[in-house]
Motif scaffolding. Structure first.
Motif, PDB file in Angstrom:
ATOM      1  N   GLU A 111     -49.985  -7.065 -29.650  1.00 33.94           N
ATOM      2  CA  GLU A 111     -51.598  -7.165 -29.587  1.00 33.94           C
ATOM      3  C   GLU A 111     -51.997  -5.518 -29.910  1.00 33.94           C
ATOM      4  OE1 GLU A 111     -53.096  -9.398 -28.941  1.00 33.94           O
ATOM      5  OE2 GLU A 111     -51.693 -10.863 -28.568  1.00 33.94           O
ATOM      6  N   SER A 112     -53.318  -5.502 -30.206  1.00 32.46           N
ATOM      7  CA  SER A 112     -53.925  -4.357 -30.453  1.00 32.46           C
ATOM      8  C   SER A 112     -54.067  -3.305 -29.518  1.00 32.46           C
ATOM      9  CB  SER A 112     -55.377  -4.690 -30.990  1.00 32.46           C
ATOM     10  OG  SER A 112     -56.098  -5.452 -30.293  1.00 32.46           O
ATOM     11  N   PRO A 113     -54.395  -2.041 -29.455  1.00 32.97           N
ATOM     12  CA  PRO A 113     -54.358  -1.156 -28.386  1.00 32.97           C
ATOM     13  C   PRO A 113     -55.638  -1.505 -27.475  1.00 32.97           C
ATOM     14  CG  PRO A 113     -53.724   0.099 -30.266  1.00 32.97           C
ATOM     15  CD  PRO A 113     -54.135  -1.411 -30.825  1.00 32.97           C
ATOM     16  N   PRO A 114     -56.702  -2.123 -27.975  1.00 33.19           N
ATOM     17  CA  PRO A 114     -57.675  -2.288 -26.941  1.00 33.19           C
ATOM     18  C   PRO A 114     -57.299  -3.306 -26.079  1.00 33.19           C
ATOM     19  CG  PRO A 114     -58.543  -1.990 -29.155  1.00 33.19           C
ATOM     20  CD  PRO A 114     -57.025  -2.057 -29.229  1.00 33.19           C
ATOM     21  N   SER A 115     -56.759  -4.487 -26.516  1.00 35.73           N
ATOM     22  CA  SER A 115     -55.919  -5.372 -25.776  1.00 35.73           C
ATOM     23  C   SER A 115     -55.217  -5.085 -24.662  1.00 35.73           C
ATOM     24  CB  SER A 115     -55.209  -6.308 -26.408  1.00 35.73           C
ATOM     25  OG  SER A 115     -55.766  -6.822 -27.610  1.00 35.73           O
ATOM     26  N   PHE A 116     -54.268  -3.706 -24.932  1.00 31.85           N
ATOM     27  CA  PHE A 116     -53.698  -3.276 -23.538  1.00 31.85           C
ATOM     28  C   PHE A 116     -54.652  -2.680 -22.395  1.00 31.85           C
ATOM     29  CE2 PHE A 116     -50.475  -3.061 -26.938  1.00 31.85           C
ATOM     30  CZ  PHE A 116     -49.319  -2.904 -25.940  1.00 31.85           C
ATOM     31  N   ALA A 117     -55.714  -2.072 -22.926  1.00 28.86           N
ATOM     32  CA  ALA A 117     -56.912  -1.565 -21.830  1.00 28.86           C
ATOM     33  C   ALA A 117     -57.419  -2.785 -21.360  1.00 28.86           C
ATOM     34  CB  ALA A 117     -57.864  -0.652 -22.451  1.00 28.86           C
ATOM     35  N   TYR A 118     -57.893  -3.722 -21.856  1.00 29.84           N
ATOM     36  CA  TYR A 118     -58.506  -4.662 -21.572  1.00 29.84           C
ATOM     37  C   TYR A 118     -57.927  -5.834 -20.398  1.00 29.84           C
ATOM     38  CZ  TYR A 118     -61.014  -9.429 -21.551  1.00 29.84           C
ATOM     39  OH  TYR A 118     -61.885 -10.406 -21.352  1.00 29.84           O
ATOM     40  N   VAL A 119     -56.501  -6.068 -20.915  1.00 27.08           N
ATOM     41  CA  VAL A 119     -55.631  -6.882 -20.172  1.00 27.08           C
ATOM     42  C   VAL A 119     -55.256  -5.950 -18.753  1.00 27.08           C
ATOM     43  CG1 VAL A 119     -53.458  -8.212 -19.627  1.00 27.08           C
ATOM     44  CG2 VAL A 119     -54.761  -8.090 -21.817  1.00 27.08           C
ATOM     45  N   GLY A 120     -55.198  -4.742 -19.026  1.00 29.60           N
ATOM     46  CA  GLY A 120     -54.525  -3.824 -17.897  1.00 29.60           C
ATOM     47  C   GLY A 120     -55.716  -3.653 -16.977  1.00 29.60           C
ATOM     48  N   MET A 121     -56.893  -3.690 -17.267  1.00 32.65           N
ATOM     49  CA  MET A 121     -58.157  -3.570 -16.519  1.00 32.65           C
ATOM     50  C   MET A 121     -58.062  -4.703 -15.409  1.00 32.65           C
ATOM     51  SD  MET A 121     -62.043  -2.734 -17.325  1.00 32.65           S
ATOM     52  CE  MET A 121     -62.237  -4.625 -18.551  1.00 32.65           C
ATOM     53  N   MET A 122     -57.921  -5.994 -16.248  1.00 34.38           N
ATOM     54  CA  MET A 122     -58.202  -7.169 -15.346  1.00 34.38           C
ATOM     55  C   MET A 122     -57.047  -7.284 -14.195  1.00 34.38           C
ATOM     56  SD  MET A 122     -58.942 -10.263 -18.291  1.00 34.38           S
ATOM     57  CE  MET A 122     -57.292 -10.231 -19.176  1.00 34.38           C
TER      58      MET A 122
END
Length: 355
Positions: A111-122
């Motif tokens: 997955e793309s790096p923004p996905s890490f931030a998005y999922v981690g935030m959830m």
């Protein structure tokens, strides 16, 4: 029942959100994994760690195979649940497992790096919500426990206050009425032969009655939210004087009395009052010696008569009330035959103010 209905509703909603895309675009295995990732939420309160593990396995498998068609709703709800309900040790275990599962779910499908931030935030938000709910529940439990403790303390204080009022009422009435009866009998016996003595006796009855009314107002003042003003050591001489008017020979010795709190002074007054009442009503005494003196860091109150024992009538509450009062003030009480006899002795040791 209401909580169970909420859990069923959440499970149905999450299951529908996960299974519907799998039915449309996935395989039978995807549908099964979607059910694994959502249906266990029905038991999330009974076994939050096991439910999180089951949902995590289903969610991670779907993500690794690139068949996670929507957000990991089941795993988010499971994370909220163990953050709210699990013990600290299991929360640490679940946090580590969730972090590993989320990392694998994102790294393997690249997955793309923004996905890490998005999922981690959830997942951080789900954990924060669960922690906040746990803190709120703990706060409510603490407040309920404190309210219960305060209620018990208030009930205990009310019981103690009722007992204090009862003791004061007994002391005032038993002492004053006893003296008035003795004075009335003495006045009646001389009313035709010695008018002066009869007049003095009736004056003493009136004075005793007035003093009793004052003390009763003080004892009952707390019922009207007034601060009761119980007599203290300074009022002991008036007790002795009233007892003398009955014909009893009473001596008062007061040697280097230490300063005492108001409660201790009131207790000493009541001890003397009850002892004099017993000497007048029950002992048939002719002489009573009242002694107030320092004994080490304490106040010694001793009343000794030369009567036939001074034991109150059966069913009376004088000595038991006296013992309760002395114990409440932090002192000790001894009552019994005087040594050497004859007579009866009441001796109380009460704490005084030091240094």
């Amino acid at each position: 029942m209401r909580i169970r209905a909420v859990d069923i509703l959440i499970t149905v909603a999450v299951t529908a959100a996960g299974v519907y895309p799998a039915v449309l675009w996935g395989t039978t295995l995807d549908v099964a994994l979607a059910l694994v990732a959502s249906v266990p939420l029905l038991w999330r309160r009974q076994a939050p760690i096991l439910v999180a593990l089951a949902c995590g396995v289903g969610t991670t498998w779907l993500s690794v195979t690139d068949h996670l068609f929507d957000q990991p709703y089941g795993q988010l709800v499971a994370t909220y649940t163990w953050a709210e309900l699990a013990t600290p040790g299991w929360r640490l275990f679940a946090a580590a497992g969730t972090a590993i599962g989320v990392t694998v779910s994102l790294v393997v499908p690249q997955e793309s790096p923004p996905s890490f931030a998005y999922v981690g935030m959830m997942f951080v938000a789900a954990y924060a919500l669960g922690t906040g709910m746990r803190a709120r529940r703990d706060r409510i439990a603490f407040l309920e426990e404190r309210t219960l403790r305060l209620t018990e303390e208030q009930a205990g204080a009310a019981t103690a206050e009722r007992a204090r009022i009862a003791r004061d009422m007994h002391d005032v009435l038993a002492h004053s009425v006893g003296l008035m009866v003795v004075q009335a009998e003495g006045g009646a016996s001389v009313v035709r032969t010695d008018a002066v003595r009869a007049e003095a006796a009736f004056d003493a009855i009136a004075g005793t009655g007035r003093e009793a009314l004052v003390q009763l107002r003080h004892a009952l003042g707390v019922l009207r939210d007034e601060r009761p003003e119980t007599p203290g050591l300074d009022a002991v001489p008036s007790l002795v004087e009233r007892a003398r008017r009955t014909g009893l020979d009473v001596t008062l010795t007061r040697d280097a009395v230490p300063p005492v709190p108001a409660e201790v002074g009131a207790t000493a007054f009541r001890v003397v009052q009850e002892a004099l009442t017993n000497a007048v009503k029950h002992a048939g005494a002719r002489h009573v010696a009242v002694e107030l003196a320092a004994e080490g860091p304490s106040l010694r109150v001793r009343i000794r008569d030369d009567g036939r024992g001074g034991t109150p009538k059966p069913g009376g509450h004088g000595l038991s009330g006296m013992a309760e009062r002395v114990a409440a003030a932090g002192g000790t009480l001894r009552t019994g035959p005087a040594e050497p006899g004859p007579g009866f002795e009441v001796s109380a040791l009460l704490p005084a103010v030091t240094g």
